[in-house]
Design a protein around this motif. Structure first.
Motif, mmCIF file in Angstrom:
data_model
loop_
_atom_site.group_PDB
_atom_site.id
_atom_site.type_symbol
_atom_site.label_atom_id
_atom_site.label_comp_id
_atom_site.label_asym_id
_atom_site.label_seq_id
_atom_site.Cartn_x
_atom_site.Cartn_y
_atom_site.Cartn_z
ATOM 1 N N VAL A 229 9.121 8.169 6.966
ATOM 2 C CA VAL A 229 8.134 7.828 6.502
ATOM 3 C C VAL A 229 7.309 6.231 6.286
ATOM 4 C CG1 VAL A 229 6.410 8.166 4.451
ATOM 5 C CG2 VAL A 229 8.551 9.452 4.614
ATOM 6 N N PRO A 230 6.599 6.569 7.582
ATOM 7 C CA PRO A 230 5.819 4.913 7.282
ATOM 8 C C PRO A 230 5.664 4.036 6.201
ATOM 9 C CG PRO A 230 4.345 6.286 8.581
ATOM 10 C CD PRO A 230 5.509 7.433 7.765
ATOM 11 N N ALA A 231 6.074 2.898 6.218
ATOM 12 C CA ALA A 231 6.245 1.803 4.808
ATOM 13 C C ALA A 231 4.455 0.828 5.526
ATOM 14 C CB ALA A 231 7.067 1.310 4.483
ATOM 15 N N CYS A 232 3.877 0.114 4.780
ATOM 16 C CA CYS A 232 3.063 -0.640 4.949
ATOM 17 C C CYS A 232 3.949 -1.910 5.109
ATOM 18 C CB CYS A 232 2.503 -1.402 3.333
ATOM 19 S SG CYS A 232 1.544 -3.064 3.357
ATOM 20 N N PRO A 233 3.798 -3.041 6.334
ATOM 21 C CA PRO A 233 4.878 -3.670 6.696
ATOM 22 C C PRO A 233 4.828 -4.798 5.695
ATOM 23 C CG PRO A 233 2.665 -3.542 8.170
ATOM 24 C CD PRO A 233 2.774 -2.815 7.129
ATOM 25 N N ARG A 234 4.419 -4.418 4.141
ATOM 26 C CA ARG A 234 4.794 -5.455 3.039
ATOM 27 C C ARG A 234 5.003 -5.150 2.290
ATOM 28 N NH1 ARG A 234 0.181 -9.221 1.427
ATOM 29 N NH2 ARG A 234 1.794 -10.299 0.803
ATOM 30 N N ALA B 115 -7.260 13.022 15.236
ATOM 31 C CA ALA B 115 -6.301 13.094 14.742
ATOM 32 C C ALA B 115 -4.412 12.552 14.328
ATOM 33 C CB ALA B 115 -7.227 12.684 13.412
ATOM 34 N N SER B 116 -4.453 13.911 15.282
ATOM 35 C CA SER B 116 -3.207 14.256 15.068
ATOM 36 C C SER B 116 -2.352 13.496 16.220
ATOM 37 C CB SER B 116 -2.637 16.071 16.447
ATOM 38 O OG SER B 116 -3.061 15.265 17.876
ATOM 39 N N LEU B 117 -1.050 13.497 14.398
ATOM 40 C CA LEU B 117 0.399 12.805 15.053
ATOM 41 C C LEU B 117 0.885 13.128 16.298
ATOM 42 C CD1 LEU B 117 1.290 11.980 11.382
ATOM 43 C CD2 LEU B 117 0.091 10.935 12.529
ATOM 44 N N PRO B 118 1.140 12.131 17.509
ATOM 45 C CA PRO B 118 2.131 12.568 18.499
ATOM 46 C C PRO B 118 3.277 13.262 18.435
ATOM 47 C CG PRO B 118 2.432 10.251 17.815
ATOM 48 C CD PRO B 118 1.355 10.703 16.948
ATOM 49 N N ALA C 143 -12.690 -3.310 12.001
ATOM 50 C CA ALA C 143 -10.852 -3.109 12.764
ATOM 51 C C ALA C 143 -10.315 -3.006 11.853
ATOM 52 C CB ALA C 143 -12.115 -4.079 13.967
ATOM 53 N N THR C 144 -9.755 -3.046 10.893
ATOM 54 C CA THR C 144 -8.950 -3.025 10.293
ATOM 55 C C THR C 144 -8.654 -1.870 9.550
ATOM 56 O OG1 THR C 144 -9.956 -4.444 8.454
ATOM 57 C CG2 THR C 144 -8.820 -5.609 10.128
ATOM 58 N N LEU C 145 -7.723 -2.188 9.153
ATOM 59 C CA LEU C 145 -7.182 -0.863 8.105
ATOM 60 C C LEU C 145 -6.329 -0.482 7.494
ATOM 61 C CD1 LEU C 145 -7.368 2.755 8.446
ATOM 62 C CD2 LEU C 145 -4.658 2.982 9.498
ATOM 63 N N ALA C 146 -6.176 -0.714 5.577
ATOM 64 C CA ALA C 146 -5.346 -0.789 4.771
ATOM 65 C C ALA C 146 -4.554 0.413 4.543
ATOM 66 C CB ALA C 146 -6.254 -0.451 3.536
ATOM 67 N N LEU C 147 -3.210 0.273 5.218
ATOM 68 C CA LEU C 147 -2.264 1.172 5.356
ATOM 69 C C LEU C 147 -1.472 1.288 3.959
ATOM 70 C CD1 LEU C 147 0.227 -0.064 7.877
ATOM 71 C CD2 LEU C 147 -1.277 2.030 7.955
ATOM 72 N N CYS C 148 -1.592 0.642 2.613
ATOM 73 C CA CYS C 148 -1.074 1.299 1.433
ATOM 74 C C CYS C 148 -1.864 0.687 0.172
ATOM 75 C CB CYS C 148 -0.077 -0.257 0.816
ATOM 76 S SG CYS C 148 -0.058 -1.715 0.468
ATOM 77 N N ALA C 149 -1.639 1.255 -0.885
ATOM 78 C CA ALA C 149 -3.189 1.972 -1.830
ATOM 79 C C ALA C 149 -3.192 0.119 -2.890
ATOM 80 C CB ALA C 149 -1.967 2.254 -3.007
ATOM 81 N N GLU C 150 -2.163 -0.862 -2.322
ATOM 82 C CA GLU C 150 -2.742 -1.881 -2.156
ATOM 83 C C GLU C 150 -3.425 -2.945 -1.547
ATOM 84 O OE1 GLU C 150 -1.420 -3.804 -5.276
ATOM 85 O OE2 GLU C 150 -0.825 -2.336 -5.948
ATOM 86 N N GLY C 151 -3.941 -2.124 -0.452
ATOM 87 C CA GLY C 151 -5.111 -3.088 0.204
ATOM 88 C C GLY C 151 -4.862 -3.852 1.916
ATOM 89 N N CYS D 74 4.856 -2.316 -2.085
ATOM 90 C CA CYS D 74 3.164 -2.079 -2.111
ATOM 91 C C CYS D 74 3.400 -0.074 -1.973
ATOM 92 C CB CYS D 74 2.300 -1.711 -1.535
ATOM 93 S SG CYS D 74 2.559 -2.405 0.425
ATOM 94 N N GLY D 75 4.643 0.371 -0.978
ATOM 95 C CA GLY D 75 5.317 1.623 -0.712
ATOM 96 C C GLY D 75 4.519 1.806 0.368
ATOM 97 N N THR D 76 4.734 4.060 1.068
ATOM 98 C CA THR D 76 4.599 4.378 1.846
ATOM 99 C C THR D 76 2.916 4.338 2.176
ATOM 100 O OG1 THR D 76 4.543 6.457 0.662
ATOM 101 C CG2 THR D 76 6.260 5.805 1.295
ATOM 102 N N VAL D 77 2.956 4.518 3.499
ATOM 103 C CA VAL D 77 1.792 5.217 3.933
ATOM 104 C C VAL D 77 1.828 6.651 3.863
ATOM 105 C CG1 VAL D 77 0.195 4.972 6.774
ATOM 106 C CG2 VAL D 77 1.566 3.122 5.572
ATOM 107 N N SER D 78 0.189 7.206 3.609
ATOM 108 C CA SER D 78 0.673 8.311 3.385
ATOM 109 C C SER D 78 0.057 8.966 4.843
ATOM 110 C CB SER D 78 -0.876 8.858 2.747
ATOM 111 O OG SER D 78 -2.390 8.644 3.630
ATOM 112 N N ARG D 79 -0.052 10.591 4.779
ATOM 113 C CA ARG D 79 -0.450 10.993 6.383
ATOM 114 C C ARG D 79 -1.717 10.554 6.437
ATOM 115 N NH1 ARG D 79 2.958 14.319 8.366
ATOM 116 N NH2 ARG D 79 2.070 15.931 9.854
ATOM 117 N N GLN D 80 -2.739 10.244 5.774
ATOM 118 C CA GLN D 80 -3.773 10.785 6.253
ATOM 119 C C GLN D 80 -3.248 9.391 6.992
ATOM 120 O OE1 GLN D 80 -6.209 11.503 2.928
ATOM 121 N NE2 GLN D 80 -8.451 10.624 4.443
ATOM 122 N N VAL D 81 -3.402 8.004 6.135
ATOM 123 C CA VAL D 81 -3.774 6.805 6.409
ATOM 124 C C VAL D 81 -3.336 6.465 8.042
ATOM 125 C CG1 VAL D 81 -3.314 4.461 5.613
ATOM 126 C CG2 VAL D 81 -4.109 5.533 4.056
ATOM 127 N N ALA D 82 -2.054 7.355 8.165
ATOM 128 C CA ALA D 82 -1.010 7.363 9.555
ATOM 129 C C ALA D 82 -2.263 8.164 10.376
ATOM 130 C CB ALA D 82 0.333 8.077 9.528
#
Length: 125
Positions: free
Chosen positions: A53-58, A111-114, A24-32, A64-72
Motif C-alpha cells: 500500500v503506498p505511503a506518503c514519503p514523509r 485513471a486505472s492503476l497499472p 501541478a502538485t499533489l497532496a499524498l496524505c491527510a496531513e497535506g 501521516c499514513g498511507t495513500v488512498s486508492r483515489q489519491v494514487a
C-alpha cells in the motif's frame, strides 16, 4: 483584485527539489504533504509494484499514513497528463504496461492503476 492576488503559488518538491506551480502538485496524505506529479506517482508506483500500500514519503517521521486508492489514481492521472513530467520515463512505463499513444489518454481519463510497473523505476522514498 490586487496584483499579488493574481500571482501563481509555487511549491518546492521535497523529493526532487524542483519548484513547480502549486496546481501541478499533489497532496499524498491527510496531513497535506505535497509533491510534484512525477514524484507523487513514482512513490505510488514503487509501492504498488511491490504489492504494498503506498505511503506518503514523509510517513516515517510525520506518521501521516498511507495513500488512498483515489489519491494514487490522481497521482497516475497527473503524471500521465503533466507536460513537465519525465517523457522518456513515462513512455517506458507505458510501454511496459502495454499502453501507447491514444491509449495513454484513455488511461489518464480512466485513471486505472497499472497491472505491473516498469522494472527501471526506483523508489523515491
Amino acid at each position: 483584485p490586487a496584483r499579488s492576488d493574481l500571482a501563481e503559488a509555487w511549491h518546492e518538491c521535497e523529493i526532487c527539489y524542483d519548484t513547480v506551480p502549486l496546481a501541478a502538485t499533489l497532496a499524498l496524505c491527510a496531513e497535506g504533504h505535497r509533491f510534484c506529479a512525477e514524484c507523487a506517482w513514482r512513490c505510488c508506483e514503487s509501492a504498488l509494484s511491490d504489492g504494498l500500500v503506498p505511503a506518503c514519503p514523509r510517513a516515517k517521521e510525520a506518521r501521516c499514513g498511507t495513500v488512498s486508492r483515489q489519491v494514487a489514481r490522481s497521482a497516475l492521472t497527473r503524471w500521465l497528463t503533466d507536460p513537465e513530467a519525465d517523457t522518456r520515463g513515462r513512455m517506458s512505463a507505458l510501454a511496459s504496461w502495454g499502453v501507447c499513444g491514444a491509449a495513454a489518454a484513455q488511461a489518464a481519463a480512466a485513471a486505472s492503476l497499472p497491472r505491473r510497473a516498469s522494472p527501471s523505476r526506483a523508489c523515491c522514498a
